[in-house]
Design a protein around this motif. Structure first.
Motif, PDB file in Angstrom:
ATOM      1  N   SER A  12     -46.462 208.929-110.473  1.00 45.01           N
ATOM      2  CA  SER A  12     -47.171 208.728-109.274  1.00 45.01           C
ATOM      3  C   SER A  12     -46.155 207.693-108.400  1.00 45.01           C
ATOM      4  CB  SER A  12     -48.363 207.934-109.481  1.00 45.01           C
ATOM      5  OG  SER A  12     -48.130 206.653-109.940  1.00 45.01           O
ATOM      6  N   LYS A  13     -46.543 207.740-107.041  1.00 45.14           N
ATOM      7  CA  LYS A  13     -45.581 206.829-106.195  1.00 45.14           C
ATOM      8  C   LYS A  13     -45.818 205.259-106.674  1.00 45.14           C
ATOM      9  CE  LYS A  13     -45.456 205.625-101.420  1.00 45.14           C
ATOM     10  NZ  LYS A  13     -45.959 205.806 -99.976  1.00 45.14           N
ATOM     11  N   GLU A  14     -46.919 204.843-107.300  1.00 45.90           N
ATOM     12  CA  GLU A  14     -46.975 203.378-107.920  1.00 45.90           C
ATOM     13  C   GLU A  14     -46.040 203.248-109.173  1.00 45.90           C
ATOM     14  OE1 GLU A  14     -49.654 205.370-106.949  1.00 45.90           O
ATOM     15  OE2 GLU A  14     -50.194 204.266-105.215  1.00 45.90           O
ATOM     16  N   GLN A  15     -45.859 204.299-109.747  1.00 49.00           N
ATOM     17  CA  GLN A  15     -45.156 204.182-111.104  1.00 49.00           C
ATOM     18  C   GLN A  15     -43.829 204.156-110.473  1.00 49.00           C
ATOM     19  OE1 GLN A  15     -46.987 207.586-112.977  1.00 49.00           O
ATOM     20  NE2 GLN A  15     -47.181 206.382-114.807  1.00 49.00           N
ATOM     21  N   VAL A  16     -43.338 205.134-109.570  1.00 52.74           N
ATOM     22  CA  VAL A  16     -42.152 204.996-108.988  1.00 52.74           C
ATOM     23  C   VAL A  16     -41.561 203.758-108.422  1.00 52.74           C
ATOM     24  CG1 VAL A  16     -40.401 205.867-107.503  1.00 52.74           C
ATOM     25  CG2 VAL A  16     -41.741 207.659-108.684  1.00 52.74           C
ATOM     26  N   ASN A  17     -42.614 203.160-107.791  1.00 55.46           N
ATOM     27  CA  ASN A  17     -42.247 201.686-107.304  1.00 55.46           C
ATOM     28  C   ASN A  17     -41.968 200.849-108.204  1.00 55.46           C
ATOM     29  OD1 ASN A  17     -42.155 202.967-104.668  1.00 55.46           O
ATOM     30  ND2 ASN A  17     -44.351 202.422-104.373  1.00 55.46           N
ATOM     31  N   GLN A  18     -42.509 201.017-109.374  1.00 55.29           N
ATOM     32  CA  GLN A  18     -42.407 199.580-110.543  1.00 55.29           C
ATOM     33  C   GLN A  18     -41.144 199.749-111.009  1.00 55.29           C
ATOM     34  OE1 GLN A  18     -45.317 200.597-113.518  1.00 55.29           O
ATOM     35  NE2 GLN A  18     -47.050 200.226-112.291  1.00 55.29           N
ATOM     36  N   PHE A  19     -40.270 200.807-110.765  1.00 51.17           N
ATOM     37  CA  PHE A  19     -38.906 200.835-111.379  1.00 51.17           C
ATOM     38  C   PHE A  19     -37.997 199.950-110.375  1.00 51.17           C
ATOM     39  CE2 PHE A  19     -40.341 204.557-113.429  1.00 51.17           C
ATOM     40  CZ  PHE A  19     -40.229 204.123-114.592  1.00 51.17           C
TER      41      PHE A  19
END
Length: 155
Positions: free
Chosen positions: A148-155
């Motif tokens: 998800s966009k949120e998961q990508v932003n966690q990296f």
């Protein structure tokens, strides 16, 4: 039946988004639709459009659509990827889906594509039966993966 199949325009996007929500309800994932109308319009009709769609109009009301884009496979080359294909529930069984699907097949044949691919849920028997009428190759053994966009932003 006064049916018209045509290329979608930006003005169609609000209605297409309604049908996308209908499809998500049918696929038991209504919460997964997070795209905004502005994002949707920009992706199809902005500076760098990435999708194209055919709409099915019955008596000047959009009752179905098929949205697709080019997918590149390192094994097969350019493939037409059918992202969403829906005919409203009240119009299923009328032949509209067949006409719309065959329009996409024609697009695949006449475009620069080495085939056409799509996904179907393993429990969606009506869709599987529809695709089987075309002798479609239904693969097994592949699992969908993504962030998800949120998961990508966690990296």
């Amino acid at each position: 039946m006064n049916l018209n199949i045509r290329v979608a325009t930006a003005d169609d996007c609000p209605r297409l988004l309604v049908l996308i929500h209908e499809l998500a309800e049918y696929e038991r994932a209504p919460q997964e639709v997070t795209v905004t109308l502005d994002e949707f319009i920009d992706a199809g009709f902005g500076i760098n459009p990435i999708w194209k769609a055919f709409v099915a109009e019955l008596d000047e009301k959009i009752v179905g659509f098929a949205l697709f884009y080019t997918r590149y496979s390192t094994w097969k080359g350019n493939r037409l990827y059918l992202e969403d294909f829906i005919v409203t529930e009240e119009c299923r069984g009328t032949g509209i889906g067949k006409i719309l699907f065959e329009k996409v097949i024609d697009e695949s044949r006449s475009g620069n594509y080495n085939g056409m691919v799509w996904q179907v849920l393993d429990w969606n028997e009506p869709a599987i039966n529809f695709y089987n009428k075309y002798n479609a190759h239904l693969e097994s053994g592949w699992l969908n993966a993504g962030f998800s966009k949120e998961q990508v932003n966690q990296f």
